[in-house]
Design an enzyme around this catalytic site. Structure first.
Site, PDB file in Angstrom:
ATOM      1  N   ASP A  38      45.853  47.709  45.049  1.00 24.41           N
ATOM      2  CA  ASP A  38      45.106  46.542  44.539  1.00 24.41           C
ATOM      3  C   ASP A  38      43.918  46.274  45.461  1.00 24.41           C
ATOM      4  OD1 ASP A  38      46.230  43.420  43.131  1.00 24.41           O
ATOM      5  OD2 ASP A  38      44.248  43.907  43.884  1.00 24.41           O
ATOM      6  N   ASP A 133      41.250  46.150  38.728  1.00 22.25           N
ATOM      7  CA  ASP A 133      41.234  46.565  40.136  1.00 22.25           C
ATOM      8  C   ASP A 133      42.603  46.889  40.701  1.00 22.25           C
ATOM      9  OD1 ASP A 133      42.357  44.021  40.406  1.00 22.25           O
ATOM     10  OD2 ASP A 133      41.356  43.676  42.317  1.00 22.25           O
ATOM     11  N   GLU A 134      43.546  47.227  39.836  1.00 21.97           N
ATOM     12  CA  GLU A 134      44.853  47.608  40.370  1.00 21.97           C
ATOM     13  C   GLU A 134      45.480  48.711  39.541  1.00 21.97           C
ATOM     14  OE1 GLU A 134      48.070  44.629  39.660  1.00 21.97           O
ATOM     15  OE2 GLU A 134      46.447  43.346  38.997  1.00 21.97           O
TER      16      GLU A 134
HETATM   17  N1  DCP Z   1      39.570  37.727  37.779  1.00 19.37           N
HETATM   18  C1  DCP Z   1      38.947  36.827  36.929  1.00 19.37           C
HETATM   19  N2  DCP Z   1      39.580  35.645  36.596  1.00 19.37           N
HETATM   20  C2  DCP Z   1      40.811  35.351  37.105  1.00 19.37           C
HETATM   21  C3  DCP Z   1      41.460  36.271  37.953  1.00 19.37           C
HETATM   22  C4  DCP Z   1      40.802  37.457  38.281  1.00 19.37           C
HETATM   23  O1  DCP Z   1      37.829  37.089  36.469  1.00 19.37           O
HETATM   24  N3  DCP Z   1      41.405  34.186  36.786  1.00 19.37           N
HETATM   25  C5  DCP Z   1      38.839  38.952  38.153  1.00 19.37           C
HETATM   26  C6  DCP Z   1      38.104  38.716  39.467  1.00 19.37           C
HETATM   27  C7  DCP Z   1      38.933  39.420  40.506  1.00 19.37           C
HETATM   28  C8  DCP Z   1      39.539  40.554  39.705  1.00 19.37           C
HETATM   29  O2  DCP Z   1      39.705  40.048  38.370  1.00 19.37           O
HETATM   30  O3  DCP Z   1      38.135  39.873  41.599  1.00 19.37           O
HETATM   31  C9  DCP Z   1      40.863  41.017  40.231  1.00 19.37           C
HETATM   32  O4  DCP Z   1      41.808  39.969  40.199  1.00 19.37           O
HETATM   33  P1  DCP Z   1      42.860  39.761  41.360  1.00 19.37           P
HETATM   34  O5  DCP Z   1      43.886  38.782  40.857  1.00 19.37           O
HETATM   35  O6  DCP Z   1      43.340  41.077  41.872  1.00 19.37           O
HETATM   36  O7  DCP Z   1      42.027  38.986  42.488  1.00 19.37           O
HETATM   37  P2  DCP Z   1      41.084  39.485  43.645  1.00 19.37           P
HETATM   38  O8  DCP Z   1      40.915  40.976  43.615  1.00 19.37           O
HETATM   39  O9  DCP Z   1      39.820  38.704  43.592  1.00 19.37           O
HETATM   40  O10 DCP Z   1      41.864  39.047  44.959  1.00 19.37           O
HETATM   41  P3  DCP Z   1      43.151  39.685  45.658  1.00 19.37           P
HETATM   42  O11 DCP Z   1      42.677  40.129  47.012  1.00 19.37           O
HETATM   43  O12 DCP Z   1      44.141  38.577  45.745  1.00 19.37           O
HETATM   44  O13 DCP Z   1      43.640  40.827  44.830  1.00 19.37           O
HETATM   45 CA    CA Z   2      42.671  42.438  43.550  1.00 13.07          CA
END
Ligand code: DCP
Ligand code: CA
Length: 435
Positions: A38, A133-134
């Site tokens: 992730d 992204d995962e």
């Molecule tokens: N995303 C979005 N709206 C949300 C959740 C996520 O648009 N409510 C998008 C933005 C994030 C991406 O999807 O960057 C990936 O979601 P993640 O939940 O994996 O969150 P992040 O990658 O930002 O943070 P983490 O480090 O916790 O994985």
């Molecule tokens: Ca992420």
């Protein structure tokens, strides 16, 4: 190490995978080695690559503080102020006014995501992307050839860091469930392996909300039974859980024990393709709704053509100002991916829906389903539809090169006066539609 890079050669890969299959079939299920990879603060991390001055600062991607949207991604520095994805931008600004707020650009994230998945695909064909992204990877049986799963995970992290310049967190375990929880606990830039047989012990102290099927409602029910940790859940008798939670009770108990037999499944072709957007302001302006519908139909049509598919069913979705949503569908005589046909059906459904209920509209969407491959189509098509399809393909080629606004068609022209453009694309409140 050098062996590892031979995986890039696809012929070699298929030979190796045959070997893996043989070792998989003799392998105990409990010994599976599943990775969950992730990317950390994904949207923010991509922005930080483009603008290194953002590194180490509280950064939010989602929109300007005054906008109606929510936080899509928050840097870990912003999370220290209590910001998280899904929080309204207004609240985020109140908690951390010094944060840097960025609207973001979805094409950039899509591009980084494609490069991320391409790196992972070099390590195993047993790859299941989840969201942008995962992904899960099954590396069961790879150890005799490529060395420890831990070492492979380190190489994956390094490749991502070298080539995309962002960090990833990885969990390794015998199941998807435990691997995902492990990667989450390892964040950011971490690697955590749960040894075979230690799953229950690993999960025991964690709160129940870490389990995939525990939402707010289930959490309330379990708390009502005095359960707050996964360990407490694992200690409850299954009949009691079934009596209180129904058939889900048994499944959730297995999860609490760390048992999850779901396989890593390579992606299946989508069953439907749709595009929707929420407006900055609720509206009943028919010409505006029609223009947006035209734009969304062209997005759906382009995606169908990109995937080499046609649809037999078109669905319109509306959400009204009071959040009530409706969908209206129509089945076509012939499957198609022509923008004009998708839009034409969408407009008829829109007119009908607006006649039945005159209320401000908050969201509009259009979808195509009952999909078939293009080659399966019998050539019974009306020659005008064939002409449209040829025209659409020519337009796709130009737009892929120069952006959406390089060519605009009649009904979507009013959008020109409403939306700003960036690199030849309209800028929408829904970032994924800004192109
Ligand atoms: N995303 C979005 N709206 C949300 C959740 C996520 O648009 N409510 C998008 C933005 C994030 C991406 O999807 O960057 C990936 O979601 P993640 O939940 O994996 O969150 P992040 O990658 O930002 O943070 P983490 O480090 O916790 O994985
Ligand atoms: Ca992420």
């Amino acid at each position: 190490m050098s062996d590892f890079f031979e995986l890039r050669d696809s012929q070699h890969l298929s030979v190796i995978c045959e070997k893996m299959k043989a070792s998989l079939s003799t392998c105990n299920r409990k010994e599976r080695r599943i990775l969950h990879v992730d990317l950390d603060a994904f949207f923010v991390s991509v922005e930080q690559v483009l603008n290194p001055a953002l590194r180490g600062k509280p950064v939010v991607v989602g929109g300007e503080p005054g906008a109606r949207g929510v936080v899509a991604s928050a840097s870990y520095e912003a999370r220290a102020y209590g910001l998280y994805a899904g929080m309204s931008l207004t609240t985020a600004y109140r908690l951390c006014p010094e944060a840097i707020f960025i609207r973001g650009s979805f094409p950039r994230y899509r591009d980084a995501s494609a490069r991320f998945m391409a790196i992972l695909a070099e390590f195993t064909p047993y790859l299941e992307p989840v969201g942008i992204d995962e992904a899960y990877l099954d590396l069961t049986g790879f150890e005799p050839v490529y060395g420890s799963t831990w070492g492979t995970a380190l190489r994956i992290k390094q490749r991502i860091r070298d080539e995309i310049k962002i960090t990833a967190s990885v969990g390794i375990a015998t199941s998807k469930l435990v691997a995902k929880i492990a990667s989450d606990m390892a964040k950011p830039d971490g690697l955590l392996e749960v040894a075979t047989g230690e799953e229950r012990l690993f999960l025991a102290p964690l709160p129940i909300v870490k389990l995939p099927c525990v939402g707010p409602k289930m959490e309330r029910s379990l708390k009502g039974m005095g359960v707050t940790t996964i360990g407490e859940l694992a200690n409850l008798p299954v009949p009691l859980l079934k009596a209180n939670l129904g058939p889900l009770g048994e499944a959730i108990h297995r999860y609490a024990l760390g048992i999850d037999e779901r396989k890593v499944e390579p992606p299946q072709a989508a069953k439907s393709i749709s595009r929707e957007t929420t407006f900055i302001e609720d509206t009943l302006d028919y010409n505006f709704l029609k223009a947006i519908l035209r734009y969304l139909s062209e997005r759906v049509g382009a995606e169908l053509r990109r995937e080499g598919r046609k649809a037999r069913c078109v669905t319109l979705k509306l959400r009204y100002a009071d959040f009530d949503s409706i969908t209206r569908s129509r089945t076509l005589r012939e499957a198609t991916n022509a923008d004009q046909v998708i839009f034409g059906v969408g407009v008829v459904l829109l007119e009908k829906a607006l006649c039945q209920r005159r209320q401000l509209v908050r969201l509009i969407g259009i979808g195509a389903s009952s999909l078939i491959g293009e080659q399966k189509q019998l050539s019974l098509l009306d020659s005008s539809i064939e002409r449209w399809e040829r025209l659409d393909r020519a337009i796709d080629r130009i737009r892929n090169r120069y952006g959406f606004t390089a060519i605009q068609r009649g009904q979507s022209l009013p959008l020109k006066d409403i939306f700003s453009t960036e690199n030849g694309d309209y800028v929408f409140a829904t970032p994924s539609l800004s192109r």
